[in-house]
Design a protein around this motif. Structure first.
Motif, PDB file in Angstrom:
ATOM      1  N   THR A   9       0.836  -1.198   0.000  1.00  0.00           N
ATOM      2  CA  THR A   9       0.000   0.000   0.000  1.00  0.00           C
ATOM      3  C   THR A   9       0.867   1.243   0.000  1.00  0.00           C
ATOM      4  O   THR A   9       2.099   1.173   0.112  1.00  0.00           O
ATOM      5  CB  THR A   9      -0.968  -0.016   1.201  1.00  0.00           C
ATOM      6  N   GLY A  10       0.213   2.375  -0.125  1.00  0.00           N
ATOM      7  CA  GLY A  10       0.901   3.654  -0.164  1.00  0.00           C
ATOM      8  C   GLY A  10      -0.045   4.697  -0.711  1.00  0.00           C
ATOM      9  O   GLY A  10      -1.139   4.378  -1.186  1.00  0.00           O
ATOM     10  N   THR A  12      -1.744   7.525  -3.197  1.00  0.00           N
ATOM     11  CA  THR A  12      -1.992   7.530  -4.631  1.00  0.00           C
ATOM     12  C   THR A  12      -0.764   8.048  -5.375  1.00  0.00           C
ATOM     13  O   THR A  12      -0.068   8.963  -4.907  1.00  0.00           O
ATOM     14  CB  THR A  12      -3.221   8.403  -4.947  1.00  0.00           C
ATOM     15  N   ALA A  13      -0.447   7.431  -6.493  1.00  0.00           N
ATOM     16  CA  ALA A  13       0.695   7.794  -7.350  1.00  0.00           C
ATOM     17  C   ALA A  13       2.050   7.449  -6.742  1.00  0.00           C
ATOM     18  O   ALA A  13       3.080   7.909  -7.215  1.00  0.00           O
ATOM     19  CB  ALA A  13       0.662   9.277  -7.735  1.00  0.00           C
ATOM     20  N   SER A  14       2.064   6.607  -5.711  1.00  0.00           N
ATOM     21  CA  SER A  14       3.325   6.260  -5.049  1.00  0.00           C
ATOM     22  C   SER A  14       4.119   5.188  -5.795  1.00  0.00           C
ATOM     23  O   SER A  14       5.289   4.952  -5.488  1.00  0.00           O
ATOM     24  CB  SER A  14       3.057   5.776  -3.626  1.00  0.00           C
ATOM     25  N   GLY A  15       3.487   4.507  -6.752  1.00  0.00           N
ATOM     26  CA  GLY A  15       4.161   3.421  -7.458  1.00  0.00           C
ATOM     27  C   GLY A  15       3.875   2.055  -6.864  1.00  0.00           C
ATOM     28  O   GLY A  15       4.534   1.067  -7.214  1.00  0.00           O
ATOM     29  N   LYS A  16       2.876   1.954  -5.993  1.00  0.00           N
ATOM     30  CA  LYS A  16       2.596   0.679  -5.313  1.00  0.00           C
ATOM     31  C   LYS A  16       2.109  -0.394  -6.289  1.00  0.00           C
ATOM     32  O   LYS A  16       2.430  -1.570  -6.112  1.00  0.00           O
ATOM     33  CB  LYS A  16       1.580   0.871  -4.195  1.00  0.00           C
ATOM     34  N   SER A  17       1.348   0.003  -7.310  1.00  0.00           N
ATOM     35  CA  SER A  17       0.833  -0.990  -8.257  1.00  0.00           C
ATOM     36  C   SER A  17       1.972  -1.625  -9.046  1.00  0.00           C
ATOM     37  O   SER A  17       2.011  -2.844  -9.242  1.00  0.00           O
ATOM     38  CB  SER A  17      -0.175  -0.352  -9.213  1.00  0.00           C
ATOM     39  N   GLY A 104      -3.397  -1.808  -2.934  1.00  0.00           N
ATOM     40  CA  GLY A 104      -4.400  -0.755  -2.989  1.00  0.00           C
ATOM     41  C   GLY A 104      -4.164   0.262  -1.897  1.00  0.00           C
ATOM     42  O   GLY A 104      -3.348   0.051  -0.993  1.00  0.00           O
ATOM     43  N   GLY A 105      -4.914   1.348  -1.971  1.00  0.00           N
ATOM     44  CA  GLY A 105      -4.725   2.413  -0.995  1.00  0.00           C
ATOM     45  C   GLY A 105      -5.953   2.741  -0.180  1.00  0.00           C
ATOM     46  O   GLY A 105      -5.998   3.772   0.487  1.00  0.00           O
ATOM     47  N   LYS A 265      -2.350  13.375   1.123  1.00  0.00           N
ATOM     48  CA  LYS A 265      -2.004  13.831   2.480  1.00  0.00           C
ATOM     49  C   LYS A 265      -2.827  13.083   3.527  1.00  0.00           C
ATOM     50  O   LYS A 265      -2.296  12.647   4.560  1.00  0.00           O
ATOM     51  CB  LYS A 265      -2.243  15.335   2.588  1.00  0.00           C
ATOM     52  N   ARG A 266      -4.128  12.899   3.256  1.00  0.00           N
ATOM     53  CA  ARG A 266      -4.972  12.145   4.195  1.00  0.00           C
ATOM     54  C   ARG A 266      -4.512  10.697   4.292  1.00  0.00           C
ATOM     55  O   ARG A 266      -4.518  10.094   5.378  1.00  0.00           O
ATOM     56  CB  ARG A 266      -6.442  12.202   3.767  1.00  0.00           C
ATOM     57  N   GLN A 267      -4.120  10.131   3.152  1.00  0.00           N
ATOM     58  CA  GLN A 267      -3.619   8.762   3.174  1.00  0.00           C
ATOM     59  C   GLN A 267      -2.361   8.652   4.026  1.00  0.00           C
ATOM     60  O   GLN A 267      -2.220   7.714   4.812  1.00  0.00           O
ATOM     61  CB  GLN A 267      -3.318   8.288   1.749  1.00  0.00           C
ATOM     62  N   ARG A 268      -1.453   9.593   3.881  1.00  0.00           N
ATOM     63  CA  ARG A 268      -0.218   9.560   4.670  1.00  0.00           C
ATOM     64  C   ARG A 268      -0.529   9.617   6.164  1.00  0.00           C
ATOM     65  O   ARG A 268       0.115   8.938   6.966  1.00  0.00           O
ATOM     66  CB  ARG A 268       0.704  10.719   4.262  1.00  0.00           C
TER      67      ARG A 268
END
Length: 294
Positions: A9-10, A12-17, A104-105, A265-268
């Motif tokens: 996970t990570g 959005t746009a972090s490259g996790k996929s 997924g995130g 930011k909310r995800q972090r």
């Protein structure tokens, strides 16, 4: 029998996929979706799905993919429904001698995979329709029927709490306080892909024009035609507003980028406070990171 699993996970746009794909290819894994938007089809660009620009097949470059683009836009799905699907795919992977790699995130999907969910009552269609009608017409009146400590203002969460109350005459919190059940991978190796904020902003700014050129506008037309809740996906609301001539094209793009950065930011914050990774990778992840994980 193999019983190992990963959760990647990570933000959005972090490259996790991409990281999950390369890991699964190297270990003989199955990539299983845990994103609440990528589970829908016909919005692959808006959702940044691995299937954006690809044919919907069972594999990508030889790696099996599961629970992506499986639902039409007019279908609703609960976390409980998702857990059932995830458990089935986990079991199928294990039977096939494959390693499940969840990616997924969506925080509440990830939390459910690891910790399970509180047992919830069945809700009849009449209670569900009554709750949604009241929320749509007067959400403040709807909230007054719920306990004073119910703080959520999101229409979906208010409607969910209200439908449980209508169906059972008991409040949602009573069920939420029950022991959790249904965890799929409580012992999975949890990997957090967490690049620097500035790098993430750059990747988001680059990605959104690519989504537009890939067909996101046509997907927004399908969202409007299907009456799907456009607030469920960042990008959908902005594109639909543009199609309704409520925003200019430039306003649409800038709002999309800004809202995506706010979501990241909310995800972090969620990862910092609610997620306990075994491994944190402070970049998009490369082959050395894959080898280290293995």
């Amino acid at each position: 029998m193999i019983e190992k699993a990963y959760i990647i996970t990570g933000p959005t746009a972090s490259g996790k996929s991409d990281f999950a794909h390369r890991l699964a290819r190297k270990i003989g894994g199955v990539v299983i979706n845990c994103d609440s938007v990528q589970i829908y089809r016909d919005i692959e660009n808006i959702s940044a799905s691995p299937y954006a620009g690809r044919e919907l097949t069972d594999c990508i470059d030889g790696v099996p993919y599961r629970l992506f683009s499986i639902l039409p836009l007019d279908r609703q799905i609960s976390v409980s429904d998702y857990l059932t699907l995830a458990q089935n795919e986990y079991n199928a992977a294990i039977r096939a001698g494959k390693i499940p790699v969840f990616v997924g995130g969506t925080g509440y999907y990830i939390n459910a995979l690891v910790n399970g969910i509180s047992p919830m009552p069945d809700v009849d269609d009449a209670s569900r329709a009554r709750a949604r009608e009241l929320v749509a017409s007067d959400i403040e009146a709807a909230r007054k029927l719920l306990p004073s400590d119910f703080k959520a203002t999101d229409p979906q969460r208010v409607a969910r709490a209200l439908e449980v109350f209508f169906a059972t005459n008991r409040h949602l919190v009573e069920f939420q306080n029950l022991p959790r059940v249904g965890a799929v991978v409580p012992n999975a190796t949890r990997i957090l892909i967490l690049p620097d904020v500035e790098l993430l902003r750059e990747r988001i700014a680059r990605r959104i024009p690519q989504m537009l050129s890939g067909g996101a506008m046509a997907e927004a037309e399908k969202i409007i035609a299907s009456n799907w809740d456009e607030s469920r996906a960042i990008g959908a609301a902005q594109l639909c507003a543009y199609l309704r001539r409520e925003k200019s094209h430039d306003e649409c793009v800038m709002d999309w980028i800004n809202k995506t950065n706010q979501y990241a930011k909310r995800q972090r914050t969620w990862f910092r406070t609610q997620f306990q990774p075994h491994i944190t990778i402070n970049r998009t992840g490369d082959d050395a990171d894959i080898d280290s994980v293995i």
